[in-house]
Scaffold this motif. Structure first.
Motif, mmCIF file in Angstrom:
data_model
loop_
_atom_site.group_PDB
_atom_site.id
_atom_site.type_symbol
_atom_site.label_atom_id
_atom_site.label_comp_id
_atom_site.label_asym_id
_atom_site.label_seq_id
_atom_site.Cartn_x
_atom_site.Cartn_y
_atom_site.Cartn_z
ATOM 1 N N UNK A 101 0.814 -1.207 0.000
ATOM 2 C CA UNK A 101 0.000 0.000 0.000
ATOM 3 C C UNK A 101 0.847 1.257 0.000
ATOM 4 N N UNK A 102 1.853 1.273 0.878
ATOM 5 C CA UNK A 102 2.733 2.434 0.956
ATOM 6 C C UNK A 102 3.559 2.593 -0.314
ATOM 7 N N UNK A 103 4.028 1.459 -0.855
ATOM 8 C CA UNK A 103 4.803 1.534 -2.091
ATOM 9 C C UNK A 103 3.935 1.986 -3.259
ATOM 10 N N UNK A 104 2.656 1.600 -3.244
ATOM 11 C CA UNK A 104 1.745 2.083 -4.278
ATOM 12 C C UNK A 104 1.580 3.590 -4.207
ATOM 13 N N UNK A 105 1.444 4.112 -2.982
ATOM 14 C CA UNK A 105 1.360 5.562 -2.818
ATOM 15 C C UNK A 105 2.666 6.238 -3.234
ATOM 16 N N UNK A 106 3.777 5.574 -2.921
ATOM 17 C CA UNK A 106 5.079 6.123 -3.294
ATOM 18 C C UNK A 106 5.230 6.185 -4.814
ATOM 19 N N UNK A 107 4.856 5.086 -5.496
ATOM 20 C CA UNK A 107 4.950 5.066 -6.956
ATOM 21 C C UNK A 107 4.024 6.114 -7.576
ATOM 22 N N UNK A 108 2.829 6.249 -7.020
ATOM 23 C CA UNK A 108 1.903 7.269 -7.524
ATOM 24 C C UNK A 108 2.459 8.668 -7.292
ATOM 25 N N UNK A 109 3.135 8.867 -6.148
ATOM 26 C CA UNK A 109 3.750 10.162 -5.887
ATOM 27 C C UNK A 109 4.823 10.499 -6.900
ATOM 28 N N UNK A 110 5.626 9.489 -7.276
ATOM 29 C CA UNK A 110 6.650 9.701 -8.306
ATOM 30 C C UNK A 110 5.997 10.097 -9.624
ATOM 31 N N UNK A 111 4.909 9.408 -9.999
ATOM 32 C CA UNK A 111 4.228 9.725 -11.245
ATOM 33 C C UNK A 111 3.627 11.128 -11.212
ATOM 34 N N UNK A 112 3.085 11.527 -10.066
ATOM 35 C CA UNK A 112 2.518 12.873 -9.950
ATOM 36 C C UNK A 112 3.605 13.936 -10.090
ATOM 37 N N UNK A 113 4.770 13.662 -9.508
ATOM 38 C CA UNK A 113 5.856 14.636 -9.581
ATOM 39 C C UNK A 113 6.478 14.692 -10.973
ATOM 40 N N UNK A 114 6.423 13.577 -11.703
ATOM 41 C CA UNK A 114 6.993 13.558 -13.056
ATOM 42 C C UNK A 114 6.040 14.211 -14.051
ATOM 43 N N UNK A 115 4.773 13.768 -14.079
ATOM 44 C CA UNK A 115 3.826 14.260 -15.077
ATOM 45 C C UNK A 115 3.150 15.570 -14.673
ATOM 46 N N UNK A 116 3.117 15.874 -13.390
ATOM 47 C CA UNK A 116 2.635 17.153 -12.869
ATOM 48 C C UNK A 116 1.267 17.539 -13.425
ATOM 49 N N UNK A 117 0.217 16.744 -13.135
ATOM 50 C CA UNK A 117 -1.128 17.160 -13.540
ATOM 51 C C UNK A 117 -1.611 18.385 -12.771
ATOM 52 N N UNK A 118 -0.947 18.697 -11.680
ATOM 53 C CA UNK A 118 -1.228 19.910 -10.914
ATOM 54 C C UNK A 118 0.034 20.288 -10.153
ATOM 55 N N UNK A 119 0.043 21.487 -9.635
ATOM 56 C CA UNK A 119 1.186 21.964 -8.869
ATOM 57 C C UNK A 119 0.685 22.694 -7.632
ATOM 58 N N UNK A 120 1.602 23.051 -6.772
ATOM 59 C CA UNK A 120 1.239 23.756 -5.544
ATOM 60 C C UNK A 120 0.560 25.082 -5.891
ATOM 61 N N UNK A 121 -0.575 25.316 -5.247
ATOM 62 C CA UNK A 121 -1.339 26.531 -5.501
ATOM 63 C C UNK A 121 -2.527 26.327 -6.417
ATOM 64 N N UNK A 122 -2.606 25.199 -7.132
ATOM 65 C CA UNK A 122 -3.738 24.926 -8.019
ATOM 66 C C UNK A 122 -4.952 24.488 -7.207
ATOM 67 N N UNK A 123 -6.126 24.841 -7.714
ATOM 68 C CA UNK A 123 -7.379 24.375 -7.106
ATOM 69 C C UNK A 123 -7.860 23.176 -7.913
ATOM 70 N N UNK A 124 -7.944 22.018 -7.254
ATOM 71 C CA UNK A 124 -8.286 20.783 -7.956
ATOM 72 C C UNK A 124 -9.464 20.103 -7.270
ATOM 73 N N UNK A 125 -10.053 19.165 -8.011
ATOM 74 C CA UNK A 125 -11.093 18.291 -7.470
ATOM 75 C C UNK A 125 -10.725 16.862 -7.833
ATOM 76 N N UNK A 126 -10.542 16.026 -6.826
ATOM 77 C CA UNK A 126 -10.153 14.630 -7.054
ATOM 78 C C UNK A 126 -10.397 13.841 -5.779
ATOM 79 N N UNK A 127 -10.558 12.533 -5.940
ATOM 80 C CA UNK A 127 -10.748 11.621 -4.812
ATOM 81 C C UNK A 127 -11.896 12.062 -3.906
ATOM 82 N N UNK A 128 -12.935 12.632 -4.511
ATOM 83 C CA UNK A 128 -14.120 12.999 -3.752
ATOM 84 C C UNK A 128 -14.010 14.271 -2.948
#
Length: 268
Positions: A101-128
């Motif tokens: 579970x933790x490694x899945x979150x870690x891998x997802x974190x790497x993907x978020x930091x690489x592809x950057x669908x959002x950045x700090x300061x953005x207003x987003x809606x996700x995961x409910x």
């Protein structure tokens, strides 16, 4: 004594060269690891990669090269490294299974930091949930809701969900649906709203605004009003335009109806 000296000389000749070779390999590995770390840092900094990801990849590169250096040193002394690799692989598999579970979150974190669908300061809606991104970490992403509640979302849940980024583009469209009475003039309502839009300097001229009849509802004729604004003006324009429309319609006698129901009473 002569036998002892011969033994020492042979040991120094054979093992001494191995020790010197091992030291040289270690020094070369350290130098190469440092150069590789600096190269990764410089390259990622040019591409404006997230600092957290830069730090992680630099550390990972340095550690990986040192591991290979140690394996090369062990091989220099004739030690079979295949068993060490097998042990490390088995240990890695066991740890990965236990922390999937933790490694899945870690891998997802790497993907978020690489592809950057959002950045700090953005207003987003996700995961409910919806909020402003405060921090993107390797395991979690921290949001702040509009009423300033801190929300911590595991990256695995965030990356596997649909992400709406309201801050991704420079302009946004304000959509309003306003109902007028069937007895009111549609053209008069169009003219009133057009005047309000042209008078507001925050509303962009391009793309052009749109006003149209969207529905002949049960109690009203519904008008759709679409205007384009800079993203920083979205909420202020939406709130101000709705108030201005209500006040202008009141002045011009344009009715904004509320739902009505006619009840016929039949006496026995």
């Amino acid at each position: 004594m002569e036998n002892t000296m011969d033994t020492l000389v042979k040991f120094a000749t054979t093992s001494g060269l191995r020790v010197i070779g091992a030291i040289l390999i270690f020094i070369a590995g350290r130098i190469f690891a440092g150069m590789a770390r600096r190269l990764v840092h410089k390259t990622l900094t040019r591409t404006e990669t997230d600092p957290t990801l830069i730090s992680f990849l630099c550390t990972l590169t340095y550690a990986a090269i040192l591991v290979f250096t140690v394996l090369a040193i062990l091989a220099k002394f004739g030690i079979q490294t295949a068993s060490f690799v097998a042990v490390l692989g088995a240990a890695g598999f066991a740890v990965g299974f236990a922390l999937q579970g933790s490694l899945g979150n870690f891998a997802a974190g790497i993907m978020l930091l690489i592809f950057r669908p959002f950045k700090t300061g953005d207003f987003i809606e996700a995961a409910g949930t919806a909020g402003t991104v405060k921090d993107v970490q390797l395991f979690n992403t921290v949001l702040a809701t509009p009423d300033n509640v801190k929300i911590i979302i595991p990256n695995g849940k965030l990356y596997g969900d649909i992400i709406k980024n309201y801050s991704a583009f420079d302009i946004r469209r304000v959509d309003l649906v306003i109902g007028i009475g069937y007895g009111s003039s549609i053209q008069a309502a169009f003219d009133a709203v057009t005047g309000l839009i042209k008078a507001d300097s925050r509303i962009l001229k391009d793309p052009e605004h749109q006003i149209a009849v969207t529905e002949l509802a049960d109690s009203s004729v519904n008008l759709v009003i679409r205007t384009w604004v800079n993203k920083v003006d979205y909420w202020n324009v939406k709130f101000d335009l709705q108030r201005s429309i209500k006040e202008t319609f009141d002045e011009k006698g344009i009715e904004i109806p509320f739902p009505q129901r006619v009840v016929h009473m039949v006496s026995s």
